[in-house]
Design a protein around this motif. Structure first.
Motif, PDB file in Angstrom:
ATOM      1  N   ASP A  55       0.848  -1.192   0.000  1.00 15.37           N
ATOM      2  CA  ASP A  55       0.000   0.000   0.000  1.00 15.37           C
ATOM      3  C   ASP A  55       0.883   1.242   0.000  1.00 15.37           C
ATOM      4  O   ASP A  55       1.825   1.335   0.795  1.00 15.37           O
ATOM      5  N   VAL A  56       0.574   2.182  -0.871  1.00 11.74           N
ATOM      6  CA  VAL A  56       1.359   3.415  -0.992  1.00 11.74           C
ATOM      7  C   VAL A  56       0.438   4.611  -0.753  1.00 11.74           C
ATOM      8  O   VAL A  56      -0.663   4.679  -1.307  1.00 11.74           O
ATOM      9  N   GLU A  57       0.888   5.533   0.077  1.00 11.16           N
ATOM     10  CA  GLU A  57       0.171   6.778   0.324  1.00 11.16           C
ATOM     11  C   GLU A  57       1.141   7.938   0.162  1.00 11.16           C
ATOM     12  O   GLU A  57       2.221   7.937   0.749  1.00 11.16           O
ATOM     13  N   ILE A  58       0.768   8.911  -0.642  1.00  8.00           N
ATOM     14  CA  ILE A  58       1.617  10.072  -0.874  1.00  8.00           C
ATOM     15  C   ILE A  58       0.806  11.350  -0.670  1.00  8.00           C
ATOM     16  O   ILE A  58      -0.311  11.475  -1.182  1.00  8.00           O
ATOM     17  N   ASP A  59       1.361  12.268   0.113  1.00  6.88           N
ATOM     18  CA  ASP A  59       0.751  13.568   0.355  1.00  6.88           C
ATOM     19  C   ASP A  59       1.765  14.646  -0.031  1.00  6.88           C
ATOM     20  O   ASP A  59       2.961  14.490   0.222  1.00  6.88           O
ATOM     21  N   TYR A  60       1.280  15.726  -0.606  1.00  6.98           N
ATOM     22  CA  TYR A  60       2.178  16.825  -0.960  1.00  6.98           C
ATOM     23  C   TYR A  60       1.454  18.153  -0.759  1.00  6.98           C
ATOM     24  O   TYR A  60       0.221  18.224  -0.725  1.00  6.98           O
ATOM     25  N   GLN A  61       2.268  19.211  -0.631  1.00  7.07           N
ATOM     26  CA  GLN A  61       1.714  20.552  -0.463  1.00  7.07           C
ATOM     27  C   GLN A  61       2.744  21.575  -0.922  1.00  7.07           C
ATOM     28  O   GLN A  61       3.927  21.479  -0.572  1.00  7.07           O
ATOM     29  N   VAL A  62       2.312  22.522  -1.724  1.00  9.00           N
ATOM     30  CA  VAL A  62       3.185  23.618  -2.165  1.00  9.00           C
ATOM     31  C   VAL A  62       3.196  24.673  -1.063  1.00  9.00           C
ATOM     32  O   VAL A  62       2.156  25.230  -0.711  1.00  9.00           O
ATOM     33  N   VAL A  63       4.368  24.931  -0.509  1.00  8.66           N
ATOM     34  CA  VAL A  63       4.472  25.825   0.646  1.00  8.66           C
ATOM     35  C   VAL A  63       5.001  27.210   0.285  1.00  8.66           C
ATOM     36  O   VAL A  63       4.902  28.130   1.090  1.00  8.66           O
ATOM     37  N   ASP A  64       5.549  27.364  -0.931  1.00  7.24           N
ATOM     38  CA  ASP A  64       6.069  28.686  -1.290  1.00  7.24           C
ATOM     39  C   ASP A  64       6.245  28.760  -2.802  1.00  7.24           C
ATOM     40  O   ASP A  64       6.533  27.757  -3.456  1.00  7.24           O
ATOM     41  N   GLY A  65       6.043  29.977  -3.326  1.00  7.40           N
ATOM     42  CA  GLY A  65       6.308  30.219  -4.734  1.00  7.40           C
ATOM     43  C   GLY A  65       5.065  30.489  -5.560  1.00  7.40           C
ATOM     44  O   GLY A  65       4.180  29.643  -5.639  1.00  7.40           O
ATOM     45  N   GLY A  66       5.016  31.669  -6.185  1.00  2.00           N
ATOM     46  CA  GLY A  66       3.958  31.989  -7.133  1.00  2.00           C
ATOM     47  C   GLY A  66       2.567  31.868  -6.553  1.00  2.00           C
ATOM     48  O   GLY A  66       2.273  32.342  -5.453  1.00  2.00           O
ATOM     49  N   ASP A  67       1.701  31.183  -7.290  1.00  2.00           N
ATOM     50  CA  ASP A  67       0.315  30.954  -6.871  1.00  2.00           C
ATOM     51  C   ASP A  67       0.165  29.676  -6.055  1.00  2.00           C
ATOM     52  O   ASP A  67      -0.953  29.172  -5.876  1.00  2.00           O
ATOM     53  N   LEU A  68       1.273  29.124  -5.582  1.00  2.00           N
ATOM     54  CA  LEU A  68       1.259  27.905  -4.746  1.00  2.00           C
ATOM     55  C   LEU A  68       0.567  26.755  -5.470  1.00  2.00           C
ATOM     56  O   LEU A  68      -0.276  26.054  -4.898  1.00  2.00           O
TER      57      LEU A  68
END
Length: 226
Positions: A55-68
């Motif tokens: 089982d694979v779980e991936i989470d991501y979030q843009v924290v800085d830059g442009g319009d995020l």
């Protein structure tokens, strides 16, 4: 029971990176957290060698830059796209590996011409063999109770890892909100300064025009007397 876990936070600007797969005899897990920067007009990919039925779980979030925002894609071992996000600020994907091989996670900033994007990513890989481990432990005689207890502790550790990941995501969201707040404050301050300068300029012009009118009236009266 033999179980390994890993958690690392690094910063990189390379075009790719290899995540580390940790395999145990009865239970295998992977916990990797990365904070990295994707340059404008560039794509950064990460590769993970995963076994079938994991089982694979991936989470991501843009924290800085442009319009995020950023583009995100997941490819299986045959390079078939199995998940995709377009210009999202954050995302979460879960799936079960059907075929063993190298899976690819790509973050694309090709649509941005000038702005780099800073991204926080967390990958969690688990073989899901809790029930199998429990059945195996039930067959043991002398070590049954201790084995079950160890596996319960192992499960608690896994939940703690997930909780820590959520805390990191919350922290990343807070940092992003603070940067947005600071950027908005700067814009408001600049716009307020422009408006103040404009108001002062307009007031100066109006006072000057009024003085000119009075001067003209006085001049006309003097000429009329003469």
């Amino acid at each position: 029971m033999f179980s390994l876990k890993s958690k690392a936070v690094v910063s990189t600007q390379s075009t790719g990176a290899l995540l580390v797969l940790l395999v145990g005899v009865s239970h295998a897990t992977l916990e990797t957290a990365l904070t990295f920067t994707v340059a404008p007009r560039k794509e950064q990919c990460f590769y993970e060698d995963v076994q079938a039925n994991f089982d694979v779980e991936i989470d991501y979030q843009v924290v800085d830059g442009g319009d995020l925002d950023i583009d995100f894609s997941v490819f299986d071992s045959s390079l078939k796209r199995i998940a995709m996000d377009r210009r999202e600020s954050f995302g979460s994907h879960q799936f079960q590996v059907k075929t063993s091989g190298v899976y690819k996670f790509c973050f694309s900033n090709k649509f941005s011409k000038l702005t780099s994007k800073t991204v926080f990513m967390d990958v969690y890989v688990d073989d899901g063999n809790y029930e199998e481990d429990k059945e195996a432990s039930d067959d043991a005689s002398m070590q049954t109770g201790i084995t079950i207890l160890n596996k319960q502790v192992d499960n608690i550790k896994n939940y703690l890892f997930k909780t820590q990941v959520q805390l990191q995501l919350t922290k990343a969201q807070r940092n992003k909100d603070q940067k947005i707040q600071k950027s908005n404050k700067t814009r408001v301050d600049r716009w307020s300064m422009v408006q103040c300068v404009f108001m002062i300029l307009m007031a100066t012009v109006q006072v000057y025009l009024l003085k000119q009118l009075f001067k003209e009236d006085k001049t006309q009266k003097r000429q009329a007397r003469i």
